[in-house]
Scaffold this motif. Structure first.
Motif, PDB file in Angstrom:
ATOM      1  N   GLN A  30       1.228   4.266  -2.825  1.00  0.00           N
ATOM      2  CA  GLN A  30       1.256   5.940  -2.739  1.00  0.00           C
ATOM      3  C   GLN A  30       1.698   6.643  -3.267  1.00  0.00           C
TER       4      GLN A  30
ATOM      5  N   SER B  69      -2.243   3.240  13.403  1.00  0.00           N
ATOM      6  CA  SER B  69      -1.277   3.673  11.730  1.00  0.00           C
ATOM      7  C   SER B  69      -2.519   5.047  11.083  1.00  0.00           C
ATOM      8  N   ARG B  70      -1.464   6.022  10.718  1.00  0.00           N
ATOM      9  CA  ARG B  70      -1.991   7.447  11.301  1.00  0.00           C
ATOM     10  C   ARG B  70      -2.023   7.474   9.266  1.00  0.00           C
ATOM     11  N   THR B  71      -3.966   7.380   8.648  1.00  0.00           N
ATOM     12  CA  THR B  71      -3.886   7.475   7.467  1.00  0.00           C
ATOM     13  C   THR B  71      -4.677   8.384   6.593  1.00  0.00           C
ATOM     14  N   ASP B  72      -4.649   9.577   7.458  1.00  0.00           N
ATOM     15  CA  ASP B  72      -4.686  11.229   6.443  1.00  0.00           C
ATOM     16  C   ASP B  72      -3.652  11.316   5.798  1.00  0.00           C
ATOM     17  N   ARG B  73      -3.718  12.168   4.722  1.00  0.00           N
ATOM     18  CA  ARG B  73      -2.613  12.516   3.673  1.00  0.00           C
ATOM     19  C   ARG B  73      -2.837  14.556   3.892  1.00  0.00           C
TER      20      ARG B  73
ATOM     21  N   ASP C  64       1.122  -1.092   0.332  1.00  0.00           N
ATOM     22  CA  ASP C  64       0.300   0.026   0.294  1.00  0.00           C
ATOM     23  C   ASP C  64       1.068   1.282   0.019  1.00  0.00           C
ATOM     24  N   GLY C  65       1.762   0.701   0.542  1.00  0.00           N
ATOM     25  CA  GLY C  65       2.840   2.485   0.462  1.00  0.00           C
ATOM     26  C   GLY C  65       3.446   2.636  -1.133  1.00  0.00           C
TER      27      GLY C  65
ATOM     28  N   LEU D 173       0.341  12.756   0.573  1.00  0.00           N
ATOM     29  CA  LEU D 173       0.932  11.290   1.092  1.00  0.00           C
ATOM     30  C   LEU D 173       0.532  11.022   2.842  1.00  0.00           C
ATOM     31  N   GLU D 174      -0.245   9.968   2.634  1.00  0.00           N
ATOM     32  CA  GLU D 174      -0.217   9.355   4.106  1.00  0.00           C
ATOM     33  C   GLU D 174       0.818   9.984   5.149  1.00  0.00           C
ATOM     34  N   ARG D 175      -0.377  10.399   6.780  1.00  0.00           N
ATOM     35  CA  ARG D 175       1.092  11.019   7.046  1.00  0.00           C
ATOM     36  C   ARG D 175       2.099  10.055   7.428  1.00  0.00           C
ATOM     37  N   ARG D 176       1.735   8.688   7.249  1.00  0.00           N
ATOM     38  CA  ARG D 176       2.674   7.527   8.342  1.00  0.00           C
ATOM     39  C   ARG D 176       4.177   7.481   7.428  1.00  0.00           C
TER      40      ARG D 176
END
Length: 851
Positions: free
Chosen positions: A318, A351-355, A314-315, A330-333
């Motif tokens: 992205q 895990s933080r998934t907000d962009r 997934d990373g 990008l996602e915060r992670r």
């Protein structure tokens, strides 16, 4: 060459006749095949010059700027020299130079035209660069030597341009020769030449000599520039020497060269061998705003590759999406790094998934390296049907494929099981050569097959890496005969085997031919004139030794018990193997280099020679070497504390673990019966970014079965299915045998019946077999299928329902067993009391009778 062939057959007859017990037939066959391929390559390389094909002149050379940076700016075009008119003359004139006859005027009459070229520096540069594209790039070095002997005062810029051209052809050994010639002919070197020398040493893996590069700069009264420090940092990161890389980073700042975006980009692109570091990831993403499109794409490609290595698909997706459309963010992670790998640290958050928005150049776009990584990933995932879509997307983006992409394409189909397509792709880049189809027909090319120009351009030239990728698929289907055909094709194109090809052959001998470690060492020693032993070659041999040690340690343990289908109530044999180390060579896996530990190699001098060669080159251990060390300590020696020490030492050096390190610790703790720590390692692996896979769950299920806890083993199996992981026949067999160890044969049989569809169709006649016969039929059905079917999400609830039923049934049987056991104890106690009462009454009656 007839003498070479005669010598080969003499050695073969001597090995068979004089040492019949020392050499096995398998060993003789593989050694003779490898030697035959080597002699074929030498024979073709020794053909007369008029047989060599005409090769087009190279593309315009790129000159480096005055500051020593390796730039891609095109040079000023000069007139083109047709090297084919001078190639034979260069060889003849150089032969006279070696014989000391070059000063003879009568011998030089036929070389008048070449001598006129060798006296003009500009034409010397053009001729030397043109020779790089020839079949013998070493002629470029000969041109420089001849020009110097003829009195041409070559400027250092000429040596710089020739070194750049050789580096573009990846002729790193010749680059070192050019730098040495420049120092010998002019008594001076430039920063640019020393940078090329540093780059060549890094590519050749001669890290011991890299330690002397700073002293060479001082001796030449030259200052290191930013590129010099970047290369030194990259070389030490590639050699897993993080402390030394940090020292050079500090020295760069002390020299007045501050770290900038290019520095962080260089670290990110070189950090792959150490694992994905959160801080490196964060600084690499932050540096995108200061990088141009080409550099930013290179940084993102490195992050994509490290994410794929870590299993974070997934990373990686992205990063690819951001590379195509930077406005998506990008996602915060992915911006501020990942999680820790410490075993004692508790998980504090999700895990933080907000962009978030990330500043980057607007000229970011996928390049050939991006598409190459996608093809490699699809090949490993066996999703070959999606590769043509990637190729069409690449053509739509205007990206031109190169030899590296061709290698990835051939490798994807070879490891994906489609060897026919891999052969067709390799034939595409070789189809212009006359008579090559007959050799490709020996490895499966059909008469109507004309290659795959829709996937690969026929204008590409074949390389050693393309044939190595092809060999990985050919060996599985055609064995040694296929390898001989591939090496003959390589000989036609005058391509000598490299490190990767030798590693492929060693792995094939290890897996398919069941070769002994001595056979692998002998094969590596046979190819010593062509390739030098590398760390990966040594690890293949040591991996085989570790595998044998693990098998020897498991003899007579719980694994053998299940193999004989004995219903043992409880296993309590946790004894460690004897203190004597049956494989002392494994000691070198941990401290490479460590000359003090090499005394244990006296039994195998060839392997000792290979290890010492790595030490002399300054090669340090990598993550694979540490994983072997941990596997040997934790499983073969049952010394999990020593394995933990190896892991902590690796972490202290800045090398991050992967799933193989966690799996070695996991199995070690299950073997010694410490299941709570084993479960904690599973959680640490997940927090480190490596979710437990089928192998790790199977190890945990085995541990619970080892402890006579079939219910916990079944619950672990249930958790694995809930994660969407498809079980294989090994996991199912171990789960069933866990109930056998507990004495619950009906539930064990029910496990096989409920999960049979994962390995094949259930035969109706197997319904009434006993458990031992049923398990044999289950293993036979599983052996007919190469890979387990991938479980779909809609099947998970159905399987969960079946597993819940198995848990209830097992618990009910367990309760019934306990109740039966309690009743038996109560009845036994009552019988004992009645027996005692009868004895007491008999004694009392006897006493009364006597009175």
């Amino acid at each position: 060459m007839l003498w070479r062939a005669r010598q080969a057959f003499r050695h073969y007859q001597r090995a068979v006749g004089i040492h019949p017990g020392r050499y096995s037939s398998t060993r003789l066959l593989i050694l003779f095949t490898l030697a035959r391929a080597q002699w074929t390559s030498l024979a073709v390389a020794s053909r007369p010059l008029h047989h060599t094909p005409r090769i087009s002149t190279p593309n315009p050379t790129y000159l480096a700027p005055a500051n020593g940076e390796l730039s891609h700016r095109p040079a000023v075009p000069h007139k083109t020299i047709v090297y084919s008119e001078h190639a034979r003359a260069v060889d003849g004139l150089y032969s006279l130079l070696m014989q000391g006859k070059l000063d003879d005027i009568h011998a030089m009459d036929e070389y008048t035209e070449l001598l006129s070229v060798l006296r003009v520096g500009r034409e010397v540069r053009e001729l030397a660069i043109a020779m790089v594209a020839a079949d013998r790039p070493q002629r470029s070095v000969r041109v420089l030597r001849l020009a110097h002997h003829c009195g041409c005062q070559c400027k250092l810029s000429i040596y710089e341009n020739v070194a750049h051209a050789l580096a573009g052809a990846r002729q790193w050994t010749l680059v070192l020769h050019v730098v040495k010639l420049a120092r010998h002919h002019t008594d001076r070197v430039t920063t640019r030449l020393l940078n090329w020398r540093l780059r060549a040493l890094m590519e050749l893996g001669r890290f011991k000599q890299i330690e002397n590069i700073p002293d060479e700069f001082k001796a030449s009264h030259l200052e290191r520039n930013r590129l010099s420090f970047h290369l030194l940092i990259s070389a030490n990161l590639r050699n897993r020497n993080l402390p030394k890389a940090r020292e050079f980073l500090v020295e760069m700042e002390q020299a007045g060269i501050p770290t900038d975006a290019s520095t962080h980009a260089n670290i990110a692109m070189s950090y792959r061998t150490l694992g994905l570091e959160a801080g490196v990831q964060e600084r690499a993403v932050a540096s995108l705003k200061d990088l141009d499109g080409r550099q930013g794409t290179a940084v993102l490609n490195s992050l994509i590759r490290m994410s794929l290595d870590k299993g974070d698909v997934d990373g990686a997706a992205q990063y690819i999406s951001f590379l195509d459309q930077p406005s998506t963010g990008l996602e915060r992670r992915l911006v501020d790094g990942g999680a820790s790998t410490l075993l004692d640290e508790e998980d504090s958050g999700s895990s933080r998934t907000d962009r978030v928005a990330v500043s980057a150049s607007s000229s970011l776009s996928p390049d050939i390296a991006t598409f190459t990584m996608l093809v490699e990933h699809l090949g490993r995932a066996r999703e070959l049907s999606r590769i043509p879509q990637v190729v069409r997307r690449m053509k739509y983006a205007g990206v031109i494929p190169d030899a590296r992409f061709a290698e990835a394409l051939v490798h994807a189909y070879a490891v994906g099981g489609d060897t026919a397509t891999a052969v067709s792709l390799a034939f595409t880049v070789c189809s212009s050569t006359v008579g090559i189809r007959d050799l490709f027909a020996r490895i499966g090319l059909k008469p109507t097959d004309h290659g795959r120009p829709d996937l690969l351009s026929p204008t590409l030239q074949p390389t050693e890496r393309i044939f190595t990728a092809l060999l990985q698929g050919v060996l599985k289907v055609y064995g040694l005969a296929g390898m001989l055909a591939v090496t003959r094709i390589m000989a036609i194109f005058k391509i000598t085997p490299g490190d990767a090809l030798v590693e492929t052959v060693l792995i094939y001998m290890k897996t398919a031919m069941n070769a002994r470690p001595q056979d692998l060492v002998a094969a590596l020693h046979t190819l010593r004139p062509l390739v030098q032993p590398s760390l990966r070659h040594t690890l293949v041999i040591l991996g085989l030794i570790v595998r044998d040690a693990v098998k020897a340690a498991r003899k007579g343990s719980w694994y053998a018990t299940l193999a004989t289908f004995q219903g043992v109530k409880q296993i309590t044999n946790f004894t460690s193997p004897p203190e004597a180390d049956p494989f002392p060579a494994i000691k070198s896996v941990d401290p490479i280099p460590g000359a003090a530990h090499f005394d244990a190699f006296n039994d195998d001098r060839l392997l000792l020679s290979a290890i010492k060669h790595l030490v002399l080159r300054g090669v340090r251990r990598d993550r694979a070497a540490v994983a072997l060390r941990m596997r040997y300590d934790a499983i073969a020696k049952r010394n999990v504390m020593k394995a933990q020490d190896a892991l902590q030492e690796m972490l202290a050096q800045g090398i991050h673990p992967n799933r193989y390190h966690f799996a070695a610790l996991l199995e070690g703790f299950t073997l010694v019966g410490d299941m709570p720590t084993a479960q904690r390692i599973m959680r640490a692996s997940m927090k480190a970014g490596f979710p437990p896979d089928l192998a790790m769950y199977t190890i945990l299920i085995t541990g619970f079965a080892y402890q006579n806890k079939p219910i916990l083993a079944l619950r672990t199996f249930q958790t694995m299915v809930a994660e969407g992981i498809s079980p294989d026949h090994k996991a199912i067999s171990i789960l069933a045998n866990a109930f056998v160890v507990a004495g619950d044969y009906p539930t064990a049989k029910k496990v096989l019946l409920e999960l049979w569809h994962y390995v094949g169709t259930f035969p109706s006649e197997a319904q009434h077999l006993n458990y031992k016969e049923l398990l044999k039929a289950f293993e036979a059905t599983a052996g007919a299928r190469n890979r387990p079917p991938k479980m779909q999400s809609k099947h998970i609830p159905w399987l969960q329902e079946r597993l819940v039923g198995l848990v209830k049934s097992a618990k009910q049987r367990r309760r019934s067993f306990i109740m039966t056991l309690q009743k038996d104890k109560w009845r036994a106690r009552k019988r004992l009391e009645r027996r005692k009462g009868r004895k007491l009454r008999a004694v009392v009656g006897h006493v009364e009778h006597n009175h």
